[in-house]
Motif scaffolding. Structure first.
Motif, PDB file in Angstrom:
ATOM      1  N   ALA A 131       0.841  -1.209   0.000  1.00  0.00           N
ATOM      2  CA  ALA A 131       0.000   0.000   0.000  1.00  0.00           C
ATOM      3  C   ALA A 131       0.873   1.256   0.000  1.00  0.00           C
ATOM      4  O   ALA A 131       0.570   2.227  -0.701  1.00  0.00           O
ATOM      5  CB  ALA A 131      -0.940  -0.001   1.192  1.00  0.00           C
ATOM      6  N   LEU A 132       1.955   1.243   0.761  1.00  0.00           N
ATOM      7  CA  LEU A 132       2.868   2.390   0.783  1.00  0.00           C
ATOM      8  C   LEU A 132       3.556   2.588  -0.563  1.00  0.00           C
ATOM      9  O   LEU A 132       3.841   3.709  -0.966  1.00  0.00           O
ATOM     10  CB  LEU A 132       3.913   2.230   1.891  1.00  0.00           C
ATOM     11  CG  LEU A 132       3.426   2.438   3.321  1.00  0.00           C
ATOM     12  CD1 LEU A 132       4.566   2.181   4.304  1.00  0.00           C
ATOM     13  CD2 LEU A 132       2.866   3.827   3.510  1.00  0.00           C
ATOM     14  N   ARG A 134       2.246   2.034  -3.513  1.00  0.00           N
ATOM     15  CA  ARG A 134       1.296   2.729  -4.392  1.00  0.00           C
ATOM     16  C   ARG A 134       1.224   4.219  -4.051  1.00  0.00           C
ATOM     17  O   ARG A 134       1.171   5.066  -4.934  1.00  0.00           O
ATOM     18  CB  ARG A 134      -0.085   2.092  -4.287  1.00  0.00           C
ATOM     19  CG  ARG A 134      -0.133   0.723  -4.908  1.00  0.00           C
ATOM     20  CD  ARG A 134      -1.547   0.146  -4.911  1.00  0.00           C
ATOM     21  NE  ARG A 134      -1.475  -1.264  -5.213  1.00  0.00           N
ATOM     22  CZ  ARG A 134      -1.644  -2.235  -4.320  1.00  0.00           C
ATOM     23  NH1 ARG A 134      -1.915  -1.954  -3.072  1.00  0.00           N
ATOM     24  NH2 ARG A 134      -1.553  -3.489  -4.689  1.00  0.00           N
ATOM     25  N   ILE A 135       1.212   4.514  -2.757  1.00  0.00           N
ATOM     26  CA  ILE A 135       1.162   5.919  -2.323  1.00  0.00           C
ATOM     27  C   ILE A 135       2.426   6.640  -2.762  1.00  0.00           C
ATOM     28  O   ILE A 135       2.371   7.757  -3.285  1.00  0.00           O
ATOM     29  CB  ILE A 135       0.945   6.013  -0.801  1.00  0.00           C
ATOM     30  CG1 ILE A 135      -0.461   5.517  -0.445  1.00  0.00           C
ATOM     31  CG2 ILE A 135       1.154   7.443  -0.312  1.00  0.00           C
ATOM     32  CD1 ILE A 135      -0.688   5.336   1.039  1.00  0.00           C
ATOM     33  N   LEU A 136       3.590   6.015  -2.557  1.00  0.00           N
ATOM     34  CA  LEU A 136       4.861   6.618  -2.979  1.00  0.00           C
ATOM     35  C   LEU A 136       4.851   6.905  -4.471  1.00  0.00           C
ATOM     36  O   LEU A 136       5.242   7.992  -4.901  1.00  0.00           O
ATOM     37  CB  LEU A 136       6.039   5.706  -2.639  1.00  0.00           C
ATOM     38  CG  LEU A 136       7.375   6.127  -3.265  1.00  0.00           C
ATOM     39  CD1 LEU A 136       7.911   7.375  -2.580  1.00  0.00           C
ATOM     40  CD2 LEU A 136       8.386   5.018  -3.236  1.00  0.00           C
ATOM     41  N   THR A 137       4.399   5.942  -5.258  1.00  0.00           N
ATOM     42  CA  THR A 137       4.385   6.115  -6.704  1.00  0.00           C
ATOM     43  C   THR A 137       3.484   7.278  -7.116  1.00  0.00           C
ATOM     44  O   THR A 137       3.850   8.093  -7.963  1.00  0.00           O
ATOM     45  CB  THR A 137       3.920   4.808  -7.391  1.00  0.00           C
ATOM     46  OG1 THR A 137       4.782   3.751  -6.969  1.00  0.00           O
ATOM     47  CG2 THR A 137       3.977   4.929  -8.890  1.00  0.00           C
ATOM     48  N   MET A 138       2.308   7.372  -6.495  1.00  0.00           N
ATOM     49  CA  MET A 138       1.380   8.452  -6.832  1.00  0.00           C
ATOM     50  C   MET A 138       1.949   9.810  -6.415  1.00  0.00           C
ATOM     51  O   MET A 138       1.949  10.768  -7.199  1.00  0.00           O
ATOM     52  CB  MET A 138       0.029   8.230  -6.155  1.00  0.00           C
ATOM     53  CG  MET A 138      -1.027   9.245  -6.555  1.00  0.00           C
ATOM     54  SD  MET A 138      -2.619   8.919  -5.811  1.00  0.00           S
ATOM     55  CE  MET A 138      -2.282   9.243  -4.087  1.00  0.00           C
ATOM     56  N   VAL A 139       2.458   9.898  -5.189  1.00  0.00           N
ATOM     57  CA  VAL A 139       3.011  11.164  -4.694  1.00  0.00           C
ATOM     58  C   VAL A 139       4.236  11.563  -5.520  1.00  0.00           C
ATOM     59  O   VAL A 139       4.382  12.732  -5.900  1.00  0.00           O
ATOM     60  CB  VAL A 139       3.352  11.054  -3.193  1.00  0.00           C
ATOM     61  CG1 VAL A 139       4.168  12.242  -2.710  1.00  0.00           C
ATOM     62  CG2 VAL A 139       2.081  10.917  -2.367  1.00  0.00           C
TER      63      VAL A 139
END
Length: 194
Positions: A131-132, A134-139
């Protein structure tokens, strides 16, 4: 040398405008600039396929050869990156930018290494905390737009972010139109053969 590299990496994240000044003032011959860019694209491709070896492409996307064939993926990423180099240069110049081609080339090359670092971090996080990842990639993708905008503003010597945004939008539109024409021609060729 290694310390300078990591300092520039951190500076690109914290203060992209200052990093852009440093990167754009690096003097290398054009062949070296292209080699830097091609190496970055190659390393990005290797990391992508390492991640697909660990986490396979979902079955609904496995039919797309570009996601499963390294040479196709490399070719598409390379073509896209090269097109952006030329688009950032020519569109920036059309908007009264002052960047040299070599400054754009080395800047895009450096930004590809930043992208590589994000891919490596995302791969490690995918193993530990998906989950982190995916968040890293988006940010990182959103923040990456800010970094590119700063690089274009500094390298071209624009007095506002508006022109840098214009270069980004027009370059993306040009890439989209170019690939649409290319895919249309390829589809027509394939249909004509069958």
């Amino acid at each position: 040398m290694k310390e300078q590299f990591f300092h520039l990496f951190g500076l690109t994240i914290r203060e992209p405008a200052k990093a852009a000044e440093i990167v754009s003032n690096v003097r290398v011959d054009r062949i070296t600039g292209w080699m830097i860019l091609i190496l970055a694209v190659t390393l990005n491709t290797l990391v992508y396929f390492l991640s697909t070896a660990i986490f396979p492409v979902p079955p609904e996307f496995a039919a797309l050869p570009i996601l499963t064939q390294p040479y196709l993926f490399w070719g598409m990423l390379c073509a896209t990156t090269v097109i952006f180099v030329f688009a950032f240069y020519w569109i920036g110049r059309a908007l009264d930018g002052q960047a040299s081609f070599d400054a754009i080339l080395i800047s895009v090359g450096w930004l590809q290494y930043m992208r590589l670092a994000v891919q490596v971090a995302a791969l490690i996080l995918m193993i530990v905390a998906p989950a982190l990842s995916r968040i890293l990639t988006m940010v990182a993708g959103l923040y990456g737009l800010w970094v590119v905008m700063n690089f274009l503003k500094v390298v071209h010597g624009f007095d506002s972010y508006g022109k840098a945004i214009g270069v980004m939008i027009l370059s993306a539109m040009g890439l989209t139109v170019g690939f649409s024409i290319f895919l249309s021609l390829m589809t027509a060729a394939v249909l004509g053969m069958s």
